[in-house]
Design a protein around this motif. Sequence first.
Motif, short mmCIF file in Angstrom:
data_model
loop_
_atom_site.label_atom_id
_atom_site.label_comp_id
_atom_site.label_asym_id
_atom_site.label_seq_id
_atom_site.Cartn_x
_atom_site.Cartn_y
_atom_site.Cartn_z
N LEU A 77 5.40 -8.44 -1.19
CA LEU A 77 6.49 -9.05 -1.97
C LEU A 77 7.76 -9.26 -1.15
CD1 LEU A 77 6.40 -7.38 -5.52
CD2 LEU A 77 5.69 -9.67 -4.87
N GLN A 78 8.06 -8.34 -0.22
CA GLN A 78 9.29 -8.46 0.57
C GLN A 78 9.00 -8.11 2.03
OE1 GLN A 78 14.02 -7.22 0.37
NE2 GLN A 78 12.58 -6.00 -0.78
N PRO A 79 8.26 -8.99 2.73
CA PRO A 79 7.88 -8.69 4.11
C PRO A 79 9.09 -8.59 5.04
CG PRO A 79 7.27 -10.94 3.50
CD PRO A 79 7.68 -10.25 2.25
N GLU A 80 10.14 -9.33 4.76
CA GLU A 80 11.40 -9.22 5.49
C GLU A 80 12.51 -8.92 4.51
OE1 GLU A 80 12.24 -12.35 8.44
OE2 GLU A 80 10.25 -13.14 7.95
N GLU A 81 13.50 -8.18 4.95
CA GLU A 81 14.56 -7.78 4.02
C GLU A 81 15.24 -9.00 3.42
OE1 GLU A 81 18.24 -4.64 3.53
OE2 GLU A 81 17.52 -5.10 5.55
N GLY A 82 15.25 -9.03 2.09
CA GLY A 82 15.91 -10.11 1.36
C GLY A 82 15.08 -11.37 1.23
N LYS A 83 13.90 -11.42 1.87
CA LYS A 83 13.04 -12.61 1.78
C LYS A 83 11.79 -12.25 0.98
CE LYS A 83 14.63 -14.69 6.08
NZ LYS A 83 14.26 -15.18 7.43
N PHE A 84 11.77 -12.69 -0.25
CA PHE A 84 10.69 -12.34 -1.17
C PHE A 84 9.62 -13.42 -1.21
CE2 PHE A 84 14.09 -9.58 -2.52
CZ PHE A 84 13.44 -8.44 -2.97
N PHE A 85 8.38 -12.98 -1.38
CA PHE A 85 7.25 -13.89 -1.55
C PHE A 85 6.59 -13.56 -2.88
CE2 PHE A 85 2.68 -14.80 -1.19
CZ PHE A 85 2.73 -16.16 -0.93
N PHE A 86 6.83 -14.41 -3.88
CA PHE A 86 6.34 -14.13 -5.23
C PHE A 86 5.16 -15.01 -5.66
CE2 PHE A 86 10.80 -12.51 -5.88
CZ PHE A 86 10.46 -11.23 -6.28
N ASP A 87 4.70 -15.90 -4.78
CA ASP A 87 3.69 -16.89 -5.21
C ASP A 87 2.46 -16.25 -5.85
OD1 ASP A 87 5.54 -18.43 -3.92
OD2 ASP A 87 4.11 -19.56 -2.71
N ASP A 88 1.88 -15.27 -5.15
CA ASP A 88 0.65 -14.65 -5.65
C ASP A 88 0.92 -13.83 -6.91
OD1 ASP A 88 -0.80 -15.73 -3.54
OD2 ASP A 88 -0.44 -14.00 -2.25
#
Length: 373
Positions: A77-88
């Motif tokens: 969900l948050q591989p980098e601080e502040g960069k979220f990946f919510f697609d899945d």
Amino acid sequence: MKKIVALLGILALNVSCKTASSASSDNSLKNAFKNKFYIGTAMSLPQIDGTEVKSVEIIRNQFSSIVAENCMKSMFLQPEEGKFFFDDADKFVAFGEKNKMFIIGHTLIWHSQLPKWFFVDKEGKDVSAEVLKQRMKNHITAVVSRYKGRVKGYDVVNEAIMEDGSYRKSKFYEILGEEFIPLAFQYAQESDPNAELYYNDYNEWFPEKVKTVVKIVKNLKSRGIRIDGVGMQTHVGLDTPKLAEYEKAIVEYAAAGVKVNVTEMEISALPSPWGTSANVSDKVEYEAKMNPYTAGLPENVKTEWENRYLDFFRLFLKHQDKIRRVTMWGVTDTQSWKNDFPVKGRTDYPLLFDRNYQAKPVVEKIIQLTKEK
């Protein structure tokens, strides 16, 4: 006349097919347990994407609750601080809503499957307590707020207590001490006051672990922090735990004022490697011993495995007033993580549906248990 007869025959066949389809749909796990507790499964990415069509159909037909196997863990969900990946995660939640399911978020705070940046500063040193609190709050708030009112319950903290009742010496504990657990629950509660919040762990029947988890529950409640349930992962085998040990834990958690969630259930039929030694020179022999059923379970083992499942489900039904949900950790044997843990490359048979996407005979027997007086 022949055309009319043929047409009538086709109509009759269609009716009988629909009836058969309705009957099989009615005779499902989710219908059998609908007035008792939710019956659920973990969903893998190919199921969330819809590419594993056959198992998606099983999920729709058989289960009333779902949890994401991996895509809602912090490293994804948050591989980098502040960069979220919510697609899945978005697809997962949308699937649950479309199919009117009780959706579970797994997991907000866990020492494993966590992005590397979470505990360190730019120099690679441990962050301060204040920085870690803020990172926890930012992560929990972003996730829980996004799915507010949609995800119905969260495994807020996962696997924080050891079997002897001590706290796991994770970075959360080293930097924040015991307080990281109340903080996580507080942040989740603030983000969605109506979501159910759970503590989740494995070997959850060990007496000292039960004592510490009960203490945590009581502490949270005394401080007005919401906790609704304890998750008993139930990764079990044919011998361990004893059913009486497991039942005692259910009763003790319920007595603390929370529901029990059976959260990651499967029953392995394979021998346990714990307590065995494997010299490198004996590796081939050891691996063969640990993977004895590559062509299927022998009948006697299959019977033992089936009886073990029935014993557990009898126990769940006995304590249905204390249980919120029972969730299988996967749909078919192909999906199960037990094929590779704790020994790589094993062939295990721990779930309710086989590698051909067929319900095992135990499914019907579990359904029948719900009809007994």
